[in-house]
Structure formats: C-alpha cells, structure tokens
Scaffold this motif. Structure first.
Motif, PDB file in Angstrom:
ATOM      1  N   ILE A   1      -1.478  21.347  -3.855  1.00 39.57           N
ATOM      2  CA  ILE A   1      -1.417  19.972  -3.173  1.00 39.57           C
ATOM      3  C   ILE A   1      -1.859  20.049  -1.672  1.00 39.57           C
ATOM      4  O   ILE A   1      -1.192  20.761  -0.860  1.00 39.57           O
ATOM      5  N   LYS A   2      -3.188  19.416  -1.705  1.00 35.10           N
ATOM      6  CA  LYS A   2      -3.610  19.773  -0.245  1.00 35.10           C
ATOM      7  C   LYS A   2      -3.710  18.352   0.239  1.00 35.10           C
ATOM      8  O   LYS A   2      -4.313  17.521  -0.255  1.00 35.10           O
ATOM      9  N   VAL A   3      -3.367  18.073   1.516  1.00 30.56           N
ATOM     10  CA  VAL A   3      -3.390  16.724   1.995  1.00 30.56           C
ATOM     11  C   VAL A   3      -4.259  17.073   3.463  1.00 30.56           C
ATOM     12  O   VAL A   3      -3.918  18.025   4.384  1.00 30.56           O
ATOM     13  N   TYR A   4      -5.183  16.066   3.477  1.00 29.97           N
ATOM     14  CA  TYR A   4      -6.097  15.954   4.943  1.00 29.97           C
ATOM     15  C   TYR A   4      -5.363  14.639   5.404  1.00 29.97           C
ATOM     16  O   TYR A   4      -5.496  13.699   5.076  1.00 29.97           O
ATOM     17  N   VAL A   5      -5.078  14.943   7.060  1.00 29.71           N
ATOM     18  CA  VAL A   5      -4.544  13.869   7.659  1.00 29.71           C
ATOM     19  C   VAL A   5      -5.348  13.845   8.847  1.00 29.71           C
ATOM     20  O   VAL A   5      -5.651  14.547   9.513  1.00 29.71           O
ATOM     21  N   ASN A   6      -5.589  12.529   9.431  1.00 30.56           N
ATOM     22  CA  ASN A   6      -5.931  12.198  10.732  1.00 30.56           C
ATOM     23  C   ASN A   6      -5.018  11.464  11.417  1.00 30.56           C
ATOM     24  O   ASN A   6      -4.782  10.288  10.788  1.00 30.56           O
ATOM     25  N   SER A   7      -4.790  11.610  12.900  1.00 29.83           N
ATOM     26  CA  SER A   7      -3.982  10.908  13.380  1.00 29.83           C
ATOM     27  C   SER A   7      -4.448  10.556  14.918  1.00 29.83           C
ATOM     28  O   SER A   7      -5.030  11.225  15.358  1.00 29.83           O
ATOM     29  N   ASN A   8      -3.766   9.743  15.598  1.00 29.10           N
ATOM     30  CA  ASN A   8      -3.647   9.625  16.994  1.00 29.10           C
ATOM     31  C   ASN A   8      -2.582   9.775  17.732  1.00 29.10           C
ATOM     32  O   ASN A   8      -1.505   9.239  17.141  1.00 29.10           O
ATOM     33  N   ILE A   9      -2.635  10.080  19.055  1.00 32.04           N
ATOM     34  CA  ILE A   9      -1.236  10.127  19.852  1.00 32.04           C
ATOM     35  C   ILE A   9      -1.088   8.792  20.410  1.00 32.04           C
ATOM     36  O   ILE A   9      -2.112   8.256  21.047  1.00 32.04           O
ATOM     37  N   ASP A  10       0.158   8.231  20.110  1.00 34.71           N
ATOM     38  CA  ASP A  10       0.225   6.881  20.439  1.00 34.71           C
ATOM     39  C   ASP A  10       1.401   6.803  21.365  1.00 34.71           C
ATOM     40  O   ASP A  10       1.689   5.588  22.170  1.00 34.71           O
ATOM     41  N   GLU A  11       2.147   7.830  21.685  1.00 29.55           N
ATOM     42  CA  GLU A  11       3.491   7.824  22.645  1.00 29.55           C
ATOM     43  C   GLU A  11       3.603   8.976  23.141  1.00 29.55           C
ATOM     44  O   GLU A  11       3.660  10.014  22.481  1.00 29.55           O
ATOM     45  N   ILE A  12       3.842   9.136  24.360  1.00 29.17           N
ATOM     46  CA  ILE A  12       4.390  10.520  25.049  1.00 29.17           C
ATOM     47  C   ILE A  12       5.269  10.106  25.814  1.00 29.17           C
ATOM     48  O   ILE A  12       5.432   9.293  26.775  1.00 29.17           O
ATOM     49  N   THR A  13       6.607  11.021  25.663  1.00 30.30           N
ATOM     50  CA  THR A  13       7.933  10.592  26.187  1.00 30.30           C
ATOM     51  C   THR A  13       8.032  11.343  27.442  1.00 30.30           C
ATOM     52  O   THR A  13       9.401  11.175  28.138  1.00 30.30           O
ATOM     53  N   ALA A  14       7.138  11.987  27.902  1.00 33.41           N
ATOM     54  CA  ALA A  14       7.527  12.912  29.077  1.00 33.41           C
ATOM     55  C   ALA A  14       6.069  13.011  29.998  1.00 33.41           C
ATOM     56  O   ALA A  14       4.831  12.631  29.455  1.00 33.41           O
ATOM     57  N   PRO A  15       6.267  13.112  31.215  1.00 32.09           N
ATOM     58  CA  PRO A  15       4.895  12.807  32.041  1.00 32.09           C
ATOM     59  C   PRO A  15       3.727  13.949  32.018  1.00 32.09           C
ATOM     60  O   PRO A  15       3.009  14.012  32.809  1.00 32.09           O
ATOM     61  N   ASP A  16       4.075  15.090  31.287  1.00 34.24           N
ATOM     62  CA  ASP A  16       3.347  16.312  31.430  1.00 34.24           C
ATOM     63  C   ASP A  16       1.883  15.839  30.590  1.00 34.24           C
ATOM     64  O   ASP A  16       2.226  15.287  29.389  1.00 34.24           O
ATOM     65  N   ASN A  17       0.933  16.240  31.173  1.00 23.82           N
ATOM     66  CA  ASN A  17      -0.277  16.065  30.400  1.00 23.82           C
ATOM     67  C   ASN A  17      -0.504  17.297  29.438  1.00 23.82           C
ATOM     68  O   ASN A  17      -0.465  18.439  29.291  1.00 23.82           O
TER      69      ASN A  17
END
Length: 394
Positions: free
Chosen positions: A288-304
């Motif tokens: 079972i092969k899954v291809y996923v594309n996602s975006n970063i929508d929230e970061i809870t710490a100030p580190d880049n």
C-alpha cells in the motif's frame, strides 16, 4: 365476429378505466404531501420496528419591521412489525401523506444495527419511493429518534445540519458518504465487511440559553459490520486510516514534532493511494503506497525550521504518523478477520485466473497477508509567513 370485436372493445375500455382509478387513488396533491427528508429507524416495543420521519416545517415570525422565516424539523413516529407496516401506519394519523422521494438521510440506531440492518435496508432498496443515493448513518450511543428530536439549532432544519456536516467533514477525512446502493453492493459480497459512517449526540459547549439547544451532532468515524451486524467502531485517526487505504483522503491535520520537540501542524493538501497485490507461490502480500503533499500551517515555537535538514526531519515524522494510522487499522482488521478495505477486490482485478481459489479461501488467507505500507510524503510550503511568530526577538 362483430360480437367478439364489441366484447374485446368493452374489455379494453374497462381495463383502462380500472387503471385510471388506481392512479387516481394514489395521487396526492402537493399541498397534501409531507416530504420526508430524514428517515430514522429504531427497535420498537415488543420487537416492533419504530420509524421516525422528519420533514421541513417553515414558520414565519415578525421581527421588528421584517418577517423572519425559520426552517425547523417536524418529527412523527410510527411502529409496526415490519418496516412497511410501520411506514404505512403513518396513514392512520398523519395530517399529510408522507412522500419519500426526497429522503436524503437514513439513520439507524446502534441497537438495531447490532441485530442486523438488512431487514431494514431491504424495504428501503426495494420500494419504488426511495432514492438509492440516500446516505446511511449509524447513530452511536442513542436511538435515532432521540438524535433527531434532541438536536435543535434555532432556525435550522435537521437535514440541513447533516448536509453541512457532510460538506465540512472533508476537512478532517475521518468519515465519508455511503449511499444505500453502495452499502447494498458491499453487503452482497460475503467476503467484504461493510463500513458505514456514524454520528452521535454531543453536548454543546458554552452557555445554554434554552433546554432544547443542549445538543449537537458530531460525525465521529465509521461503524464496522460483520455480515449485516454492527460489531465495532473505528473513530478519529482510526477512521482516517481506513480513508488512507480506500483513497478517500481530502484534507486534514497531521501533528508532528520538530527537531526540538515543538508541535507543528501540517495541512494535508493531496493524498493518493495505490494498492499492489502480489501472489508468490502460496503466499499473498500487498503493498500500500501513499503519496501525500502537505503544507506547514502552524509552528508552536519561535525556532526557524525552514532549512533542508528540518524539512527532511518533518517529512520523516509525517510519514511515520501516516504509516502508524494505516498499520493500526490493518492489524485490527486482520485480527478480527474483517476485510472492510475490499482487499479481496484488488486480488480479483490483478489475478482473475486465480480468483475462484482465492474467493473460496479468503477467510483463511486475509489474516495471513503480509502488508507493506510505504509513505511518500512531501512538505510543499508554508502560507503567509515564513519565520515563526516571535523569531525576530531571539
């Protein structure tokens, strides 16, 4: 000869008139019809069937200089030894004739589903009034009539509430629509277990101004069936595991940890699943092969975190989360010997020559299949800002 022709003509006229009389008796004017939008099914007293029908009731109130139109639910219930008898008994007391041609939703209580739902779906799928694209839901934790009677949102019709929930559930991908025709097709396959979305009553949060506004509806996941009997629920991330395998992922939130342990929310943009069955000698396996594309929508710490090493790490974490969701539901399915993914159909399409042997032994073969879950995840981008909020103060 002339007498024979005359008798034939008279017989034809009488037959035609009898047909018109039958049509006239079943004819209902639109203002005398009750258009049922929701059909709810429960166990009644003395092993009867209890049916509750819900139609839209339009009321008009004066609000200052304007008229306010409210769309509320009108519910009535009836019982009978069978579905048809319960439905026909509405004719004895309802002020309008129920019309089921507009029925969108069929709700079946948990108690009724545990005993088997085919005896209810037989009538719905056989009778010419019902639409086969009506959606089915199992009511978890209460009766179906309680759900429609206790759920009120001022000025909003119950059927519209369900429609809104269906439109919104793509944002979580923990459920999906299942129609009458789809469910009946699966029930006709003895080697495949059916899954039907489930809903339940939940208490509203915040201050409640009216007692009738205490409850809301929540779509939780899936009810799992063995033959036609409800045996378990798979909720939240477990339900999303089914949708990964069934290629029903639309969107959703994946929570991962960054390098320093901070919580990061990823939004699923696209998901696609491909299933490849394989037979080697006497062994069955499935990739079972899954291809996923996602975006970063929230970061809870100030580190880049927008460097290659950090993004690669997040991709690894994302793949781990998805793989665990899928493997968890696969393990549960094999332990219970319930193929609610339809894996047998994948083998049927790939190996038609071996189909009959596979079908006969599927009950022994399915728990022994070696599943290989492969995730190919890719984080595309962030949204309006690149650096986390507060990173300039570091």
């Amino acid at each position: 000869m002339r007498k024979f022709v005359c008798l034939t003509f008279i017989f034809f006229i009488l037959t035609t008139l009898m047909g018109c009389s039958q049509i006239a008796r079943s004819k209902v004017e639109i203002d005398e019809a009750m258009f049922v939008r929701v059909l709810s099914i429960d166990k009644g007293k003395n092993n009867n069937v209890k049916v509750t029908i819900t139609s839209k009731n339009m009321t008009t109130e004066l609000g200052g200089s304007n008229q306010i139109t409210k769309k509320e639910s009108y519910n009535i219930s009836s019982e009978g030894k069978t579905m048809m008898e319960a439905v026909r008994n509405f004719w004895s007391f309802a002020d309008r004739r129920p019309n089921y041609g507009h029925t969108e939703f069929i709700l079946i209580s948990e108690e009724a589903a545990k005993e088997g739902i085919l005896k209810y779906l037989d009538y719905v799928s056989r009778d010419q009034q019902f639409r086969h694209n009506s959606r089915i839901y199992i009511v978890k934790g209460s009766t179906a009539s309680e759900l429609v009677e206790d759920t009120h949102t001022s000025g909003l019709f119950f059927g519209d509430m369900l429609n809104n929930l269906e439109n919104n559930m793509v944002g979580l991908s923990i459920s999906s629509k299942v129609s009458v025709s789809e469910a009946m097709l699966i029930f006709d396959n003895p080697n495949v277990s059916t899954f039907i979305p489930c809903i339940e009553l939940i208490k509203k949060t915040g201050e409640i101004s009216q007692a009738k506004d205490k409850y809301d509806i929540s779509i939780k996941g899936y009810a799992i069936f063995k033959k036609d009997k409800l045996v378990r629920y798979l909720l939240n991330n477990e339900a999303r595991g089914i949708n990964w395998v069934k290629n029903r992922i639309a969107s959703g939130v994946i929570l991962v940890k960054g390098n320093k342990g901070e919580d990061i929310s990823l939004e699923i943009i696209t998901g696609q699943t491909k299933i490849k069955p394989l037979i080697t000698k006497d062994n069955l396996s499935c990739t079972i092969k899954v291809y996923v594309n996602s975006n970063i929508d929230e970061i809870t710490a100030p580190d880049n975190i927008f460097d290659k090493a950090s993004i690669d790490y997040l991709n690894t974490q994302q793949e781990k989360v998805i793989k665990e969701e899928i493997e968890n539901v696969l393990n549960k399915a094999q332990q219970a010997n319930l193929d609610y993914f339809g894996i047998i159909q994948e083998f049927h399409m790939e190996y038609p020559a071996s189909w009959k042997e596979i079908e006969k032994s599927w009950g022994e073969l399915f728990p022994q299949i070696d599943f290989n879950v492969v995730i190919d995840a890719n984080i595309n981008r962030s949204y309006l800002i690149k650096e986390p909020t507060g990173s300039l103060n570091k």
